[in-house]
Motif scaffolding. Sequence first.
Motif, PDB file in Angstrom:
ATOM      1  N   SER A  39      16.578  14.317 -19.910  1.00 29.00           N
ATOM      2  CA  SER A  39      16.883  14.811 -18.570  1.00 29.00           C
ATOM      3  C   SER A  39      17.216  16.297 -18.603  1.00 29.00           C
ATOM      4  N   PHE A  40      16.962  16.954 -17.453  1.00 32.83           N
ATOM      5  CA  PHE A  40      17.247  18.380 -17.315  1.00 32.83           C
ATOM      6  C   PHE A  40      17.896  18.640 -15.961  1.00 32.83           C
ATOM      7  N   GLN A  41      18.798  19.605 -15.936  1.00 27.26           N
ATOM      8  CA  GLN A  41      19.373  20.036 -14.664  1.00 27.26           C
ATOM      9  C   GLN A  41      18.312  20.775 -13.860  1.00 27.26           C
ATOM     10  N   ASP A  42      18.515  20.845 -12.560  1.00 23.99           N
ATOM     11  CA  ASP A  42      17.548  21.487 -11.670  1.00 23.99           C
ATOM     12  C   ASP A  42      18.286  22.482 -10.781  1.00 23.99           C
ATOM     13  N   ASN A  74      17.491  19.367  -7.088  1.00 30.35           N
ATOM     14  CA  ASN A  74      18.149  20.119  -6.025  1.00 30.35           C
ATOM     15  C   ASN A  74      17.369  19.938  -4.728  1.00 30.35           C
ATOM     16  N   LEU A  75      17.811  19.000  -3.902  1.00 30.41           N
ATOM     17  CA  LEU A  75      17.065  18.632  -2.704  1.00 30.41           C
ATOM     18  C   LEU A  75      16.861  19.788  -1.722  1.00 30.41           C
ATOM     19  N   PRO A  76      17.872  20.615  -1.422  1.00 30.28           N
ATOM     20  CA  PRO A  76      17.664  21.636  -0.389  1.00 30.28           C
ATOM     21  C   PRO A  76      16.515  22.594  -0.673  1.00 30.28           C
ATOM     22  N   LEU A  77      16.186  22.814  -1.955  1.00 28.27           N
ATOM     23  CA  LEU A  77      15.090  23.718  -2.292  1.00 28.27           C
ATOM     24  C   LEU A  77      13.812  22.965  -2.654  1.00 28.27           C
ATOM     25  N   ARG A  78      13.801  21.639  -2.434  1.00 24.01           N
ATOM     26  CA  ARG A  78      12.600  20.854  -2.735  1.00 24.01           C
ATOM     27  C   ARG A  78      12.379  19.890  -1.557  1.00 24.01           C
ATOM     28  N   GLY A 105      22.779  18.984  -3.394  1.00 26.54           N
ATOM     29  CA  GLY A 105      22.770  20.439  -3.534  1.00 26.54           C
ATOM     30  C   GLY A 105      24.174  20.979  -3.502  1.00 26.54           C
ATOM     31  N   GLY A 106      24.809  21.064  -4.666  1.00 20.19           N
ATOM     32  CA  GLY A 106      26.217  21.422  -4.701  1.00 20.19           C
ATOM     33  C   GLY A 106      26.512  22.902  -4.517  1.00 20.19           C
ATOM     34  N   PHE A 107      25.587  23.788  -4.885  1.00 20.34           N
ATOM     35  CA  PHE A 107      25.827  25.223  -4.805  1.00 20.34           C
ATOM     36  C   PHE A 107      25.198  25.750  -3.519  1.00 20.34           C
ATOM     37  N   LEU A 108      25.902  25.550  -2.430  1.00 18.19           N
ATOM     38  CA  LEU A 108      25.333  25.783  -1.103  1.00 18.19           C
ATOM     39  C   LEU A 108      25.030  27.262  -0.859  1.00 18.19           C
ATOM     40  N   ASP A 109      25.882  28.164  -1.346  1.00 21.43           N
ATOM     41  CA  ASP A 109      25.629  29.591  -1.152  1.00 21.43           C
ATOM     42  C   ASP A 109      24.399  30.044  -1.928  1.00 21.43           C
ATOM     43  N   ALA A 110      24.241  29.532  -3.142  1.00 26.01           N
ATOM     44  CA  ALA A 110      23.076  29.898  -3.945  1.00 26.01           C
ATOM     45  C   ALA A 110      21.799  29.391  -3.294  1.00 26.01           C
ATOM     46  N   VAL A 111      21.855  28.208  -2.726  1.00 23.95           N
ATOM     47  CA  VAL A 111      20.691  27.668  -2.015  1.00 23.95           C
ATOM     48  C   VAL A 111      20.314  28.584  -0.860  1.00 23.95           C
ATOM     49  N   ALA A 112      21.309  28.975  -0.063  1.00 21.87           N
ATOM     50  CA  ALA A 112      21.045  29.829   1.088  1.00 21.87           C
ATOM     51  C   ALA A 112      20.527  31.198   0.654  1.00 21.87           C
ATOM     52  N   ALA A 113      21.056  31.728  -0.443  1.00 19.82           N
ATOM     53  CA  ALA A 113      20.630  33.041  -0.926  1.00 19.82           C
ATOM     54  C   ALA A 113      19.168  33.046  -1.353  1.00 19.82           C
ATOM     55  N   THR A 121      28.893  20.789   3.609  1.00 17.95           N
ATOM     56  CA  THR A 121      28.830  19.630   2.709  1.00 17.95           C
ATOM     57  C   THR A 121      28.425  18.374   3.478  1.00 17.95           C
ATOM     58  N   GLY A 122      29.004  18.180   4.653  1.00 14.23           N
ATOM     59  CA  GLY A 122      28.655  17.006   5.448  1.00 14.23           C
ATOM     60  C   GLY A 122      27.200  17.011   5.866  1.00 14.23           C
ATOM     61  N   GLN A 123      26.690  18.172   6.274  1.00 17.28           N
ATOM     62  CA  GLN A 123      25.283  18.266   6.674  1.00 17.28           C
ATOM     63  C   GLN A 123      24.359  17.989   5.492  1.00 17.28           C
TER      64      GLN A 123
END
Length: 532
Positions: A39-42, A74-78, A105-113, A121-123
Amino acid sequence: MDYGHELVFGTFLTPAVDTPDRVIALAQLTEQVGLDLVSFQDHPYQPRLMDAWTLLSVVAAQTQRVKVTTNVANLPLRHPVVLARSVATLDLITGGRVELGLGAGGFLDAVAANGGPRLTTGQSITALEEAIAIICEVWTPAGGGIRLAGKHYTVAGAKRGPEPAHDVSIWLGAYKPRMLAVTGRLADGWLPSSAYAGPDQLAAMNKLIDEAALEAGRDPSEVRRLYNISGRFNGNGGFLQGPEELWIDQLTELTLEEGMSTYILASDNPDDIRRFAEVAEGVREAVEAARQLPSETAGPANAADATSTDRSTTATTTATTGGAGVSGAAVRAGGFSVVPTPPPAVKRSGVQLLDESARPTGPALDPARTYTPYQLQSGQHLIDVHDHLRAELEQVRDLVEQVAAGTLGVGAARSAINTMTMRQNNWTLGTYCESYCRLVTTHHSIEDASLFPHLRRADPELVPVVDRLQEEHMVIHDVLEGVDKALVALVDGSGSIDGLRAAVDLLDDTLLSHLSYEERELVEPLARLGVF
């Protein structure tokens, strides 16, 4: 509570972008030692890490049996439609060797950037629920166009397919109550990490998953319980801080008491991976023994008894790492447990000095032969010495990059390289033998050149192998000199940093190939013939 799942063991490897060949080799090692999963982190927003799906595809192509998964995607970017088709495609290509670890997607700021949606988090949890529904519809061949209108994802007539080769499991990384409830209602597995959810927290989290599953009309046993773990084999107690025996006892207890059934080791150390394979064998035997006990007597205390009484055969293999708790029983060649490190899957240099296809091989393994733990130690010690040299080679590469960045002078780099073990001929088998015998046989002194003559005399079938190894020692000596010359040329202005990198790339290819060949051909003869 034991949910009765089949036990699975795997690795959680760092997809470092600067060492792709090592990452792939560790994945291959995972398969070679008998583990089940890589397994690998994403983290697509992190340029220091390789893209997870590209890497999984390469690993799947260079292995035959082991399963592969994101840990977690990482669902938000996929986008879920694209993600579903990526998973299904790779599953079809590999014949059913892909699972899907999925996160909100735990790193919400990085996703947005990086152009992803900026969610709370709820969304992000609501988006995850919608995405799971879409992914499952894409994988379902029957029906018309997919039409789902959600708050975060809307598909209006999307075509279905492809259908995966097998029923791909969706494992959720979850810790908070709402995510745990989603896991119980919708997921095939729960995938926490011990660093964020210690063993003492598992019972309460499992309870939330079970309650949500029952409310959704599901049997809680439909949810596999996975666990990313880390530890040290030289620790002094605590969770996974000690020899293999301790790991076996603790993971057996987690299986029988908390229902965990998939253990994924977070380590990039080849020795840890080999030792974890022995742990896996011990846990399987202990859990199987406990599950066969009458229900009224099965439990944690009896599980510990089963571990101590039924692990005699697996304990022999702890000798391959020199660990504590080595049994005196012998192991048959068919279960020969000292596993050579594979060569890198990708070459760095365009120059190849070693004709690997022309290398001779020694006698085949005799499946009827037995080996004592003491005999197995010698081959493992050779691998340990080689792992030290592999680590030094990484230091050489780091020194070169420091020179390129201007943070280290060429003279200082040359001095550092010249003090390394491999510049002192200590990587040869002769000196390996000397150091091993000093340690194991009451400081018995053996000269550098004593092992090769011993192997020639003891087994004539090894003569071509030993001759070839000595020839390759000469080649590697010249390559090391080439690195030194490239350093000097960089100082006097006749060379460049690119020339130095090329020399190190050639050393990387040549030395790592040689070390793997040496291990492949000699770990068994060292066990069979001894070192003197």
